[in-house]
Design a protein around this motif. Structure first.
Motif, PDB file in Angstrom:
ATOM      1  N   ASP A  47      60.487 -22.224  11.638  1.00 48.06           N
ATOM      2  CA  ASP A  47      59.171 -21.667  11.323  1.00 48.06           C
ATOM      3  C   ASP A  47      58.851 -20.570  12.326  1.00 48.06           C
ATOM      4  OD1 ASP A  47      56.630 -21.294  10.266  1.00 48.06           O
ATOM      5  OD2 ASP A  47      55.750 -22.942  11.398  1.00 48.06           O
ATOM      6  N   LEU A  48      58.839 -19.343  11.855  1.00 50.78           N
ATOM      7  CA  LEU A  48      58.598 -18.165  12.696  1.00 50.78           C
ATOM      8  C   LEU A  48      57.337 -17.486  12.188  1.00 50.78           C
ATOM      9  CD1 LEU A  48      59.462 -16.029  14.779  1.00 50.78           C
ATOM     10  CD2 LEU A  48      60.998 -15.101  13.063  1.00 50.78           C
ATOM     11  N   GLU A  49      56.324 -17.400  13.041  1.00 52.87           N
ATOM     12  CA  GLU A  49      55.046 -16.830  12.617  1.00 52.87           C
ATOM     13  C   GLU A  49      54.583 -15.733  13.555  1.00 52.87           C
ATOM     14  OE1 GLU A  49      51.896 -19.517  11.705  1.00 52.87           O
ATOM     15  OE2 GLU A  49      53.294 -21.047  10.989  1.00 52.87           O
ATOM     16  N   LEU A  50      54.074 -14.658  12.961  1.00 50.49           N
ATOM     17  CA  LEU A  50      53.442 -13.586  13.727  1.00 50.49           C
ATOM     18  C   LEU A  50      51.946 -13.868  13.764  1.00 50.49           C
ATOM     19  CD1 LEU A  50      55.045 -10.353  12.226  1.00 50.49           C
ATOM     20  CD2 LEU A  50      55.771 -11.652  14.228  1.00 50.49           C
ATOM     21  N   ASN A  51      51.348 -13.728  14.931  1.00 53.04           N
ATOM     22  CA  ASN A  51      49.900 -13.826  15.069  1.00 53.04           C
ATOM     23  C   ASN A  51      49.394 -12.421  15.352  1.00 53.04           C
ATOM     24  OD1 ASN A  51      49.729 -16.730  14.865  1.00 53.04           O
ATOM     25  ND2 ASN A  51      50.761 -16.755  16.836  1.00 53.04           N
ATOM     26  N   THR A  52      48.436 -11.973  14.545  1.00 53.79           N
ATOM     27  CA  THR A  52      47.942 -10.606  14.675  1.00 53.79           C
ATOM     28  C   THR A  52      46.459 -10.587  15.015  1.00 53.79           C
ATOM     29  OG1 THR A  52      47.593 -10.487  12.285  1.00 53.79           O
ATOM     30  CG2 THR A  52      49.683  -9.638  13.109  1.00 53.79           C
ATOM     31  N   SER A  53      46.055  -9.472  15.599  1.00 51.07           N
ATOM     32  CA  SER A  53      44.636  -9.272  15.937  1.00 51.07           C
ATOM     33  C   SER A  53      43.900  -8.770  14.697  1.00 51.07           C
ATOM     34  CB  SER A  53      44.527  -8.234  17.056  1.00 51.07           C
ATOM     35  OG  SER A  53      44.907  -6.955  16.574  1.00 51.07           O
ATOM     36  N   GLY A  54      42.590  -8.661  14.810  1.00 54.98           N
ATOM     37  CA  GLY A  54      41.788  -8.104  13.730  1.00 54.98           C
ATOM     38  C   GLY A  54      42.174  -6.672  13.398  1.00 54.98           C
ATOM     39  N   ALA A  55      42.734  -5.968  14.401  1.00 55.33           N
ATOM     40  CA  ALA A  55      43.175  -4.590  14.193  1.00 55.33           C
ATOM     41  C   ALA A  55      44.580  -4.524  13.584  1.00 55.33           C
ATOM     42  CB  ALA A  55      43.157  -3.834  15.520  1.00 55.33           C
ATOM     43  N   GLY A  56      45.211  -5.701  13.377  1.00 49.32           N
ATOM     44  CA  GLY A  56      46.526  -5.720  12.754  1.00 49.32           C
ATOM     45  C   GLY A  56      47.695  -5.626  13.716  1.00 49.32           C
ATOM     46  N   GLU A  57      47.433  -5.659  15.031  1.00 49.10           N
ATOM     47  CA  GLU A  57      48.514  -5.591  16.009  1.00 49.10           C
ATOM     48  C   GLU A  57      49.056  -6.991  16.276  1.00 49.10           C
ATOM     49  OE1 GLU A  57      46.395  -3.926  19.275  1.00 49.10           O
ATOM     50  OE2 GLU A  57      46.846  -1.877  18.678  1.00 49.10           O
ATOM     51  N   VAL A  58      50.354  -7.082  16.546  1.00 44.76           N
ATOM     52  CA  VAL A  58      50.952  -8.375  16.868  1.00 44.76           C
ATOM     53  C   VAL A  58      50.506  -8.771  18.277  1.00 44.76           C
ATOM     54  CG1 VAL A  58      53.109  -9.634  17.249  1.00 44.76           C
ATOM     55  CG2 VAL A  58      52.958  -7.962  15.408  1.00 44.76           C
ATOM     56  N   ILE A  59      49.921  -9.955  18.384  1.00 41.96           N
ATOM     57  CA  ILE A  59      49.491 -10.427  19.705  1.00 41.96           C
ATOM     58  C   ILE A  59      50.394 -11.539  20.232  1.00 41.96           C
ATOM     59  CG2 ILE A  59      47.104  -9.667  19.555  1.00 41.96           C
ATOM     60  CD1 ILE A  59      46.330 -12.487  18.698  1.00 41.96           C
ATOM     61  N   SER A  60      51.100 -12.231  19.315  1.00 34.41           N
ATOM     62  CA  SER A  60      52.073 -13.235  19.750  1.00 34.41           C
ATOM     63  C   SER A  60      52.999 -13.593  18.599  1.00 34.41           C
ATOM     64  CB  SER A  60      51.374 -14.494  20.290  1.00 34.41           C
ATOM     65  OG  SER A  60      50.714 -15.181  19.255  1.00 34.41           O
ATOM     66  N   ILE A  61      54.123 -14.187  18.959  1.00 33.96           N
ATOM     67  CA  ILE A  61      55.115 -14.660  18.006  1.00 33.96           C
ATOM     68  C   ILE A  61      55.349 -16.131  18.324  1.00 33.96           C
ATOM     69  CG2 ILE A  61      57.479 -14.431  17.155  1.00 33.96           C
ATOM     70  CD1 ILE A  61      56.024 -11.595  19.105  1.00 33.96           C
ATOM     71  N   ARG A  62      55.207 -16.987  17.327  1.00 39.69           N
ATOM     72  CA  ARG A  62      55.402 -18.423  17.546  1.00 39.69           C
ATOM     73  C   ARG A  62      56.593 -18.886  16.719  1.00 39.69           C
ATOM     74  NH1 ARG A  62      51.068 -22.446  15.428  1.00 39.69           N
ATOM     75  NH2 ARG A  62      52.462 -22.416  13.657  1.00 39.69           N
ATOM     76  N   ILE A  63      57.481 -19.662  17.357  1.00 41.51           N
ATOM     77  CA  ILE A  63      58.648 -20.183  16.657  1.00 41.51           C
ATOM     78  C   ILE A  63      58.808 -21.668  16.962  1.00 41.51           C
ATOM     79  CG2 ILE A  63      60.255 -19.492  18.495  1.00 41.51           C
ATOM     80  CD1 ILE A  63      62.243 -18.798  16.145  1.00 41.51           C
ATOM     81  N   THR A  64      59.088 -22.433  15.924  1.00 38.01           N
ATOM     82  CA  THR A  64      59.377 -23.861  16.060  1.00 38.01           C
ATOM     83  C   THR A  64      60.869 -24.016  15.820  1.00 38.01           C
ATOM     84  OG1 THR A  64      57.175 -24.400  15.243  1.00 38.01           O
ATOM     85  CG2 THR A  64      58.799 -26.184  15.270  1.00 38.01           C
ATOM     86  N   GLU A  65      61.586 -24.454  16.852  1.00 37.20           N
ATOM     87  CA  GLU A  65      63.049 -24.453  16.797  1.00 37.20           C
ATOM     88  C   GLU A  65      63.654 -25.630  16.051  1.00 37.20           C
ATOM     89  OE1 GLU A  65      64.853 -22.416  20.432  1.00 37.20           O
ATOM     90  OE2 GLU A  65      62.946 -23.189  21.192  1.00 37.20           O
ATOM     91  N   CYS A  66      62.920 -26.734  15.879  1.00 37.57           N
ATOM     92  CA  CYS A  66      63.452 -27.878  15.129  1.00 37.57           C
ATOM     93  C   CYS A  66      62.301 -28.751  14.663  1.00 37.57           C
ATOM     94  CB  CYS A  66      64.421 -28.690  15.996  1.00 37.57           C
ATOM     95  SG  CYS A  66      63.653 -29.494  17.410  1.00 37.57           S
TER      96      CYS A  66
END
Length: 98
Positions: free
Chosen positions: A24-43
């Motif tokens: 599970d790989l998710e991009l978290n974005t700001s209200g302006a649409g910029e990537v603020i973090s990337i979260r990954i669940t490895e198992c």
């Protein structure tokens, strides 16, 4: 063992990034649409890891570079985060087939 080589003309050793691969790989974005973090669940059952984006972060899918809009659409599936060994900033985010 870490293999390194010098970046041409700089004398600075090149150290390849480390990979975190997950279900599970998710991009978290700001209200302006910029990537603020990337979260990954490895198992299944693993705690998610969160990375901050490098200034020149790159998104890829199917062996091709994709734009942020396409990356947001691919968010939520499996993938890989390549990150810098020292800063732990995400440099490349690779989304697996949709």
């Amino acid at each position: 063992m870490v293999f390194s080589q010098s970046v041409p003309g700089s004398g600075t050793p090149f150290v390849p990034p480390i990979a975190a691969e997950g279900l599970d790989l998710e991009l978290n974005t700001s209200g302006a649409g910029e990537v603020i973090s990337i979260r990954i669940t490895e198992c299944d059952g693993c705690m998610p890891r969160t990375f901050l984006p490098a200034p020149e972060i790159e998104f890829r899918s199917g062996g091709e570079q994709i734009n942020l809009r396409q990356a947001k659409a691919a968010s939520g599936g499996g993938g890989t985060v390549l990150y810098d060994r020292e800063t732990e900033l995400a440099e490349v985010v690779i989304f697996y087939g949709q």
